[in-house]
Write a protein that holds these residues in place. Sequence first.
Motif, PDB file in Angstrom:
ATOM      1  N   ASP A  91       0.824  -1.209   0.000  1.00 61.05           N
ATOM      2  CA  ASP A  91       0.000   0.000   0.000  1.00 61.05           C
ATOM      3  C   ASP A  91       0.856   1.257   0.000  1.00 61.05           C
ATOM      4  O   ASP A  91       0.582   2.204   0.718  1.00 61.05           O
ATOM      5  N   SER A 133      -9.181  -4.045 -10.554  1.00 55.95           N
ATOM      6  CA  SER A 133      -8.456  -4.494  -9.370  1.00 55.95           C
ATOM      7  C   SER A 133      -7.084  -5.012  -9.732  1.00 55.95           C
ATOM      8  O   SER A 133      -6.113  -4.771  -9.026  1.00 55.95           O
ATOM      9  N   ASN A 170      -3.749   0.364  -6.210  1.00 53.27           N
ATOM     10  CA  ASN A 170      -4.355   0.558  -4.891  1.00 53.27           C
ATOM     11  C   ASN A 170      -5.851   0.340  -5.009  1.00 53.27           C
ATOM     12  O   ASN A 170      -6.396   0.272  -6.099  1.00 53.27           O
ATOM     13  N   TRP A 171      -6.492   0.236  -3.880  1.00 52.99           N
ATOM     14  CA  TRP A 171      -7.894  -0.144  -3.860  1.00 52.99           C
ATOM     15  C   TRP A 171      -8.844   1.052  -3.984  1.00 52.99           C
ATOM     16  O   TRP A 171     -10.063   0.875  -4.037  1.00 52.99           O
ATOM     17  N   MET A 207     -18.925  -8.258  -2.462  1.00 53.52           N
ATOM     18  CA  MET A 207     -17.902  -7.629  -3.281  1.00 53.52           C
ATOM     19  C   MET A 207     -17.661  -6.212  -2.814  1.00 53.52           C
ATOM     20  O   MET A 207     -16.524  -5.794  -2.609  1.00 53.52           O
ATOM     21  N   PHE A 210     -16.014  -6.330   0.585  1.00 53.77           N
ATOM     22  CA  PHE A 210     -14.652  -6.838   0.444  1.00 53.77           C
ATOM     23  C   PHE A 210     -13.704  -5.717   0.040  1.00 53.77           C
ATOM     24  O   PHE A 210     -12.651  -5.536   0.637  1.00 53.77           O
ATOM     25  N   LEU A 211     -14.082  -4.983  -0.994  1.00 53.63           N
ATOM     26  CA  LEU A 211     -13.200  -3.937  -1.508  1.00 53.63           C
ATOM     27  C   LEU A 211     -13.056  -2.781  -0.525  1.00 53.63           C
ATOM     28  O   LEU A 211     -11.965  -2.248  -0.346  1.00 53.63           O
ATOM     29  N   GLU A 252     -10.673  -3.813   2.200  1.00 54.67           N
ATOM     30  CA  GLU A 252      -9.279  -3.779   1.744  1.00 54.67           C
ATOM     31  C   GLU A 252      -8.759  -2.347   1.721  1.00 54.67           C
ATOM     32  O   GLU A 252      -7.666  -2.065   2.199  1.00 54.67           O
ATOM     33  N   TYR A 266     -18.372  -7.230   8.426  1.00 53.17           N
ATOM     34  CA  TYR A 266     -17.101  -7.355   9.134  1.00 53.17           C
ATOM     35  C   TYR A 266     -16.494  -6.038   9.561  1.00 53.17           C
ATOM     36  O   TYR A 266     -15.440  -6.014  10.179  1.00 53.17           O
ATOM     37  N   TYR A 288     -13.160  -5.597  11.955  1.00 57.00           N
ATOM     38  CA  TYR A 288     -11.948  -5.045  11.358  1.00 57.00           C
ATOM     39  C   TYR A 288     -11.527  -3.783  12.092  1.00 57.00           C
ATOM     40  O   TYR A 288     -10.345  -3.562  12.354  1.00 57.00           O
ATOM     41  N   ALA A 293      -6.009  -6.262  -6.106  1.00 58.22           N
ATOM     42  CA  ALA A 293      -4.950  -5.522  -6.733  1.00 58.22           C
ATOM     43  C   ALA A 293      -3.682  -6.031  -6.180  1.00 58.22           C
ATOM     44  O   ALA A 293      -3.709  -6.455  -5.053  1.00 58.22           O
ATOM     45  N   PRO A 306      -1.149  -4.255  -4.489  1.00 58.16           N
ATOM     46  CA  PRO A 306      -0.511  -3.010  -4.049  1.00 58.16           C
ATOM     47  C   PRO A 306       0.987  -3.191  -4.135  1.00 58.16           C
ATOM     48  O   PRO A 306       1.481  -4.280  -3.956  1.00 58.16           O
ATOM     49  N   GLN A 307       1.660  -2.108  -4.449  1.00 61.66           N
ATOM     50  CA  GLN A 307       3.118  -2.212  -4.535  1.00 61.66           C
ATOM     51  C   GLN A 307       3.680  -2.641  -3.195  1.00 61.66           C
ATOM     52  O   GLN A 307       3.333  -2.076  -2.168  1.00 61.66           O
ATOM     53  N   ILE A 362     -12.990 -12.405  13.590  1.00 62.53           N
ATOM     54  CA  ILE A 362     -13.631 -11.233  12.991  1.00 62.53           C
ATOM     55  C   ILE A 362     -15.131 -11.289  13.227  1.00 62.53           C
ATOM     56  O   ILE A 362     -15.938 -10.840  12.440  1.00 62.53           O
ATOM     57  N   THR A 420      -6.114  -9.140  10.481  1.00 66.66           N
ATOM     58  CA  THR A 420      -7.546  -9.328  10.324  1.00 66.66           C
ATOM     59  C   THR A 420      -7.843 -10.707   9.766  1.00 66.66           C
ATOM     60  O   THR A 420      -8.928 -10.976   9.257  1.00 66.66           O
ATOM     61  N   VAL A 449     -14.285 -15.264  -1.807  1.00 66.13           N
ATOM     62  CA  VAL A 449     -15.638 -15.173  -1.295  1.00 66.13           C
ATOM     63  C   VAL A 449     -16.336 -16.525  -1.275  1.00 66.13           C
ATOM     64  O   VAL A 449     -17.156 -16.812  -0.425  1.00 66.13           O
ATOM     65  N   GLN A 489      -5.809 -10.278  -8.200  1.00 69.48           N
ATOM     66  CA  GLN A 489      -6.583 -10.275  -6.998  1.00 69.48           C
ATOM     67  C   GLN A 489      -7.691 -11.260  -7.163  1.00 69.48           C
ATOM     68  O   GLN A 489      -8.467 -11.169  -8.110  1.00 69.48           O
ATOM     69  N   GLU A 509     -10.721 -11.887  -5.872  1.00 70.42           N
ATOM     70  CA  GLU A 509     -11.826 -11.524  -4.998  1.00 70.42           C
ATOM     71  C   GLU A 509     -13.141 -12.049  -5.514  1.00 70.42           C
ATOM     72  O   GLU A 509     -14.199 -11.553  -5.179  1.00 70.42           O
TER      73      GLU A 509
END
Lengths: 648, 323
Positions: free
Chosen positions: A58, A363, A368-369, A396, A399-400, A403, A428, A432, B1, B3-4, B226, B275, B295, B320, B322
Amino acid sequence: MEEPDVEPAVTVVPGADPAAGQLCFAWGPTEVLVCETRFGRREEGGASASRVFVFRKDEDIYIDALRKLFNESHGIFLGLQRSEEKLAGKSRKAHLVQVSKNYRSVIRACMEDMHQAAISARDPALQNQYSTQVPILSAMELIWNLCEILFVEAAAAGPLLLRLLDWVRLHVCDVDNMVREVLSSEDPSKHELFWNVVDAFVLQGRMDEARHLLSKEASANPMSMNMYRILDDLMEKMPVPSLNNMQTLTEMELKWQHWHEECQRYLQNGTFASSSHMESICKILLGDEDAILEKKELMTTWYHFLVTRLLYSHPTVKPMELRFYAQSSMDLFLGRECSPEPLDTILMAAFAFEIHEVIKECSIALSNWWFVAHLTDLLDHCKLLQSHNLYFGSNMREFLLLEYASGLFSHHSLWQLGVSYFDYCPEYGRAYLELHIERIPLNTEQKALKVLRICERRQMQEQVRSICKIMAMKALRNNRLGSALSWSIRAKDSAFATLISDRFLKDYCERGSFSDLDLIDNLGPSMLLSDRLTFLAKYREFHRLYGEEQFSEAARLLLMLLTSHIAPCFFWMTLLTDALPLLEQKEVIFSTEQTYGLMRCLEDLTAGKLDKQKFQDDVETMKVEMLRLALARNLARAIIKEGTLEAS
Amino acid sequence: AHPQVSVINTVDTSHEDMIHDAQMDYYGTRLATCSSDRSVKIFDVRNGGQILIADLRGHEGPVWQVAWAHPMYGNILASCSYDRKVIVWKEENGTWEKTYEYTGHDSSVNSVCWAPHDYGLILACGSSDGAISLLSYTGDGQWEVKKISNAHTIGCNAVSWAPAVVPGSLIEQPSGQKPNYIKRFASGGCDNLVKIWKEEDGQWKEEQKLEAHSDWVRDVAWAPSIGLPTSTIASCSQDGRVFIWTCDDASGNSWSPKLLHKFNDVVWHVSWSITANILAVSGGDNKVTLWKESVDGLWACISDVNKGQGGVSAAVEGQQNEQ
């Protein structure tokens, strides 16, 4: 185990020796640790790789220039979540379109800033970073804009084309530079790029501007006046879909058909034969693919080509038909040699109305998200994800968002934005938040209070208690007793409160004064948290009463403190010593009962001491002696006083 | 994704021998490392720096693991070693000192793990002598020891606590009163088993035996909670397999394993992100792989951290999963 669609990302540990053994891994709160090791070596000796690598993902969160993007989009996000309930129908859609536009303007603003920053940056590394971000942001806006047209606004046949035209005009910037150059020249019609500009206008359906330029050419070349007039007329009459309901699609299609046929006639009659430029324009008006494709460089992208094609061959295109035109446009434009880039794949998926594909491809392509999280949330509000698969759709979005928000928590100040995102993740989000918020370093009281407020507002009792305990412990380690006490009261931690109260009392024994009087004197009901704390507060009350010369009250309190056994052993001597000034007042303060009580305490104390240890020093012994004397004297006076009263 | 991912710090620990463990503290501000050179070192790693804060000597053999206690108890670190000792170190007045030493094991102590802070300051230790000891701080510098002898035949390699969950309703308890926690932890041993232990009436009892591995279990990791009613444990073994165990009901009775992957070499460590959405697996094959559950409940490898061919840093565009 599922097979991933793309190979997993490989991160190579820099400078590590592949032959030297294995990699040891540990999660940090926001980073990960990797070090070289050799598992299974249960003895000493061996290679001495002694470095630990700290990795962070990130990275984008740390780009300062993106800060504004994160902050402002956060505001838009919150506004969207909160406004949800109140609207319905058309006004709801208009609202969602506005939200979409707001997001886009934030992206554009960020792009501008980034562009400026790239220009003014001195550090080459920074400059590089900024310059790489600009095209990414531009692509994001391009994609978002298309999604807005197709999904949020869900433009119907007719307006659809107009929107797509706007979209193309907005995103193909090269033309503008060229236009400026030509228009600002002395004689535009003589400029070598003149016809390029005219063509570019035509390709983008900017008829008025094209006609305006053409008129300059006409005045310069009276010979072509006739051709010009006809072309101009055709361009002026071209039917376009209307945005309001002034005409139905069928009406428009009919008009268009007639117009198309008219253009055809002129072309076939050779009207434009003597001007290749004008003839090519006429062919374009007729939607001739080859003619349009010839102007590839002016369009630069296959999606521009697509929209131009649609404008001149099928202006009433329906949304569901887009995918076929898009596919063929891309194939024709790119040809055999070129394979689609990620951006192409994403746009294609959008034209095909495959929303999940769009999200998935974005994605994968983006680092990045931010983008997918916000776009998906918006689409979810448009109720577009649910129509696919109820369970999966809402997951979905969440989830995103999870993240994205988790990524924010690795940043020393952006984490605060993350909190609200978690708030809007019903499944969640809370868990989180609980897990992440505990890891925020509580460097300052201010920060701790900020985190605390967030937890208190959400009834996160466990976290509140935990934070207060941590702060209490920290304060105690730094000898800030008052702070430690406040925190343990807030944590409702009676054990800690007892510990700290003892410290206060011990300090008093050593130094003869209390620190943090304000706090102790104003405890109120919290003094009941622990017996020791109550004692501390009451002891201070004793001091106050004495200071106010309310001697009998003070005396009563002192005795109560001694006899109620809430005083710690090490403090008894101090308490008894405190009785001395009261015993030596002119007036008799302690009654006989009370004096007996005091004497009993003194005897208990000395008896206990004799068992365990001798008195520390002469001072102690002397104190005891003085006390005994004072008590005896007081007893005598009290007996007399009480005897006298009774007598009268 | 993807991420770097990039290196933000390279801490040169100056350990004179192999490092066996490196752990960040709760907030990512301090790093503790331990080594075959018998020392435990603590570094301040804020802002990409590295300042040596302490070089702790006290062990007489290679030190295998370090574990940070929850910050509410102060700055406390536990270490365990081949020398059969467990040492608890504490920062007092700015300096780090040994605050407790436990020598009750007959053989190398392989793993230490602090219990959830809600239970107090409790440390579980697994040893090659097959026993698991539980050291609880009772106040005033005193520690109480409970021992589970013969927890695993031949030896215990790993211990991992279950997250704290209060059974029944979650009404706030009046101050001073401790809620009724059911304490549990998992252990892995040379008997190829993963065991789950539960405290009942002050005694530790074996609650479950999880059988699926065909060789020594090297590590177990209980996933953070969680909020779902399911519990999840990851285990890895000499047999190259990593299993994800899940238990659906609150009574903790039926655990079912799912094979994450069969690797070609011994798998030494598994650990969960905070998490619990990513599992890191370190194996004998020179790399660490990161796994995520999609999922629809399937696990896929999302990342691969390895040593590559020659130390050129590169992050490849990843995927990713997802869906």
